[in-house]
Design a protein around this motif. Structure first.
Motif, short mmCIF file in Angstrom:
data_model
loop_
_atom_site.label_atom_id
_atom_site.label_comp_id
_atom_site.label_asym_id
_atom_site.label_seq_id
_atom_site.Cartn_x
_atom_site.Cartn_y
_atom_site.Cartn_z
N VAL A 192 0.83 -1.21 0.00
CA VAL A 192 0.00 0.00 0.00
C VAL A 192 0.86 1.26 0.00
N ARG A 193 0.18 2.39 -0.21
CA ARG A 193 0.84 3.69 -0.20
C ARG A 193 0.56 4.43 1.10
N VAL A 194 1.57 5.13 1.60
CA VAL A 194 1.36 5.98 2.77
C VAL A 194 0.63 7.23 2.31
N LYS A 195 -0.63 7.33 2.69
CA LYS A 195 -1.45 8.47 2.31
C LYS A 195 -1.13 9.68 3.18
N GLN A 196 -0.87 9.42 4.45
CA GLN A 196 -0.58 10.51 5.40
C GLN A 196 0.14 9.96 6.61
N VAL A 197 1.09 10.73 7.12
CA VAL A 197 1.70 10.43 8.41
C VAL A 197 1.01 11.32 9.43
N LYS A 198 0.28 10.74 10.34
CA LYS A 198 -0.50 11.52 11.30
C LYS A 198 0.41 12.17 12.34
N PRO A 199 -0.08 13.18 13.05
CA PRO A 199 0.75 13.88 14.04
C PRO A 199 1.35 12.95 15.09
N ASP A 200 0.64 11.86 15.43
CA ASP A 200 1.19 10.93 16.42
C ASP A 200 2.15 9.92 15.82
N GLY A 201 2.41 10.03 14.51
CA GLY A 201 3.36 9.15 13.84
C GLY A 201 2.75 7.95 13.16
N LYS A 202 1.49 7.63 13.47
CA LYS A 202 0.84 6.47 12.86
C LYS A 202 0.58 6.75 11.37
N LEU A 203 0.51 5.67 10.60
CA LEU A 203 0.41 5.79 9.15
C LEU A 203 -1.02 5.57 8.66
N GLU A 204 -1.51 6.51 7.86
CA GLU A 204 -2.77 6.31 7.16
C GLU A 204 -2.41 5.77 5.78
N LEU A 205 -2.99 4.63 5.42
CA LEU A 205 -2.58 3.90 4.23
C LEU A 205 -3.68 3.86 3.18
N SER A 206 -3.29 3.59 1.96
CA SER A 206 -4.27 3.52 0.88
C SER A 206 -3.81 2.52 -0.17
N PHE A 207 -4.78 1.80 -0.75
CA PHE A 207 -4.49 0.94 -1.90
C PHE A 207 -4.31 1.78 -3.16
N ARG A 208 -4.81 2.98 -3.12
CA ARG A 208 -4.85 3.81 -4.31
C ARG A 208 -3.55 4.59 -4.51
N LYS A 209 -3.31 4.97 -5.74
CA LYS A 209 -2.11 5.73 -6.08
C LYS A 209 -2.30 7.19 -5.68
N GLU A 210 -1.30 8.02 -5.97
CA GLU A 210 -1.41 9.44 -5.72
C GLU A 210 -2.61 9.97 -6.51
N ALA A 211 -3.20 11.06 -6.03
CA ALA A 211 -4.45 11.57 -6.58
C ALA A 211 -4.41 11.74 -8.10
N HIS A 212 -3.32 12.32 -8.63
CA HIS A 212 -3.28 12.58 -10.07
C HIS A 212 -3.20 11.29 -10.87
N ASN A 213 -2.62 10.25 -10.29
CA ASN A 213 -2.53 8.96 -10.98
C ASN A 213 -3.81 8.15 -10.83
N GLU A 214 -4.43 8.23 -9.65
CA GLU A 214 -5.62 7.41 -9.41
C GLU A 214 -6.79 7.89 -10.26
N ILE A 215 -6.86 9.20 -10.55
CA ILE A 215 -7.92 9.70 -11.43
C ILE A 215 -7.78 9.08 -12.81
N ASP A 216 -6.56 8.98 -13.31
CA ASP A 216 -6.33 8.35 -14.61
C ASP A 216 -6.80 6.90 -14.60
N ASP A 217 -6.42 6.16 -13.56
CA ASP A 217 -6.79 4.75 -13.47
C ASP A 217 -8.30 4.58 -13.35
N ASP A 218 -8.92 5.42 -12.51
CA ASP A 218 -10.37 5.32 -12.30
C ASP A 218 -11.14 5.68 -13.56
N SER A 219 -10.68 6.72 -14.25
CA SER A 219 -11.34 7.12 -15.48
C SER A 219 -11.27 6.02 -16.52
N ASP A 220 -10.11 5.41 -16.62
CA ASP A 220 -9.93 4.32 -17.59
C ASP A 220 -10.82 3.13 -17.23
N LYS A 221 -10.92 2.84 -15.94
CA LYS A 221 -11.75 1.73 -15.48
C LYS A 221 -13.22 1.97 -15.82
#
Length: 278
Positions: A192-221
């Motif tokens: 997965v991709r690290v979407k955000q590092v929270k203030p307490d250090g914990k990781l928010e994760l995502s299966f999706r790519k960076e926003a500009h790339n995921e729009i391309d993939d979603d549009s194509d899908k």
């Protein structure tokens, strides 16, 4: 120093009828530990350095093995329950003596033959035990930053919060419910991709790519699905998140961004009933 629960290099210091005795290399304290006879090969000689795992036998004595266990101290693994007793469960971790999982370290109902994700820790009696309470073994501060790719194992799922991930078997991670979308299950290994590092250090994760790339993939899908479905689908930006998830396995916000892209590119029309190819 002999370290319980870890694989370490030790030196053969003497032989006996029941095996060979080992000591840590350059250890000034002559603390010896037995490697049983059935694990001593003819090639092993005095002063040889060998890799062993240290645990405790049925009489709570330190003992060495050349076998590699399925889990070591500080690690997380999925192990099978081989027995359930009045004091807890026992797990197969690849050694002669099964690994104890106390009642107080269990989460939910445990069934013999099933597999569960556990961590290995040392209890107050200096014994190696398993725990299903993985979160307490994980650290907050990781070396990762936003958009890094990481790997981990899903050790818990909460329908409202999402999927909890042990990143590198060491750090706290969460795939939020809006990102999770039921794509994986308990015990799955994820990349997965690290979407955000929270203030307490914990990781928010995502299966999706960076926003500009995921729009391309979603549009194509979506575009490919429209062509496959004959040019129209009864979904638009006013459809329910559940309906969008069921059709495309993506969040409503991601769907809206993607069809917005397709509309600007003049590839689709957005109607009151749904979307359609131009």
């Amino acid at each position: 120093m002999i370290e319980l629960g870890k694989i370490q290099k030790m030196v053969i210091v003497r032989r006996s009828k029941i095996g060979v005795y080992l000591n840590s290399k350059n250890d000034e304290i002559m603390e010896e530990i037995l490697l049983p006879k059935n694990q001593v090969s003819n090639e092993m000689q005095l002063d040889d350095e060998i890799d062993v795992f240290v645990y405790k036998d049925s009489e709570d004595r330190l003992i060495a093995t050349i076998k590699t266990p399925k889990i070591t101290l500080g690690e997380i693994a999925m192990l099978r329950v081989v027995d359930i007793t009045g004091i807890g469960a026992f797990l197969d971790w690849g050694l002669e003596k099964d690994l104890f999982l106390p009642f107080k370290e269990q989460l939910g109902k445990i069934r013999e033959g099933d597999y569960y994700i556990v961590g290995l820790y040392i209890d107050k009696s200096e014994r190696l035990c398993a725990t299903m309470k993985i979160s307490r073994l994980l650290e907050d501060q990781s070396p990762y930053k936003e958009n890094d790719r990481v790997k981990g194992i899903i050790y818990s799922i909460n329908k409202e919060l999402g999927a909890f991930v042990a990143v590198d078997n060491k750090y706290h991670g969460l795939i939020s419910s809006s990102e999770f979308l039921g794509a994986c299950d308990y015990g799955d290994n994820v990349d997965v991709r690290v979407k955000q590092v929270k203030p307490d250090g914990k990781l928010e994760l995502s299966f999706r790519k960076e926003a500009h790339n995921e729009i391309d993939d979603d549009s194509d899908k979506i575009y490919k699905k429209l062509r496959y479905r004959g040019g129209s689908i009864n979904l638009n930006d006013k459809s329910s998140p559940n309906a969008i998830k069921l059709e495309f396995n993506m969040s409503k916000s991601a769907f809206k961004r993607a069809i917005g892209r397709l509309y600007k590119e003049q590839k689709i029309n957005i109607t009151e009933k749904g979307i359609e190819l131009k």
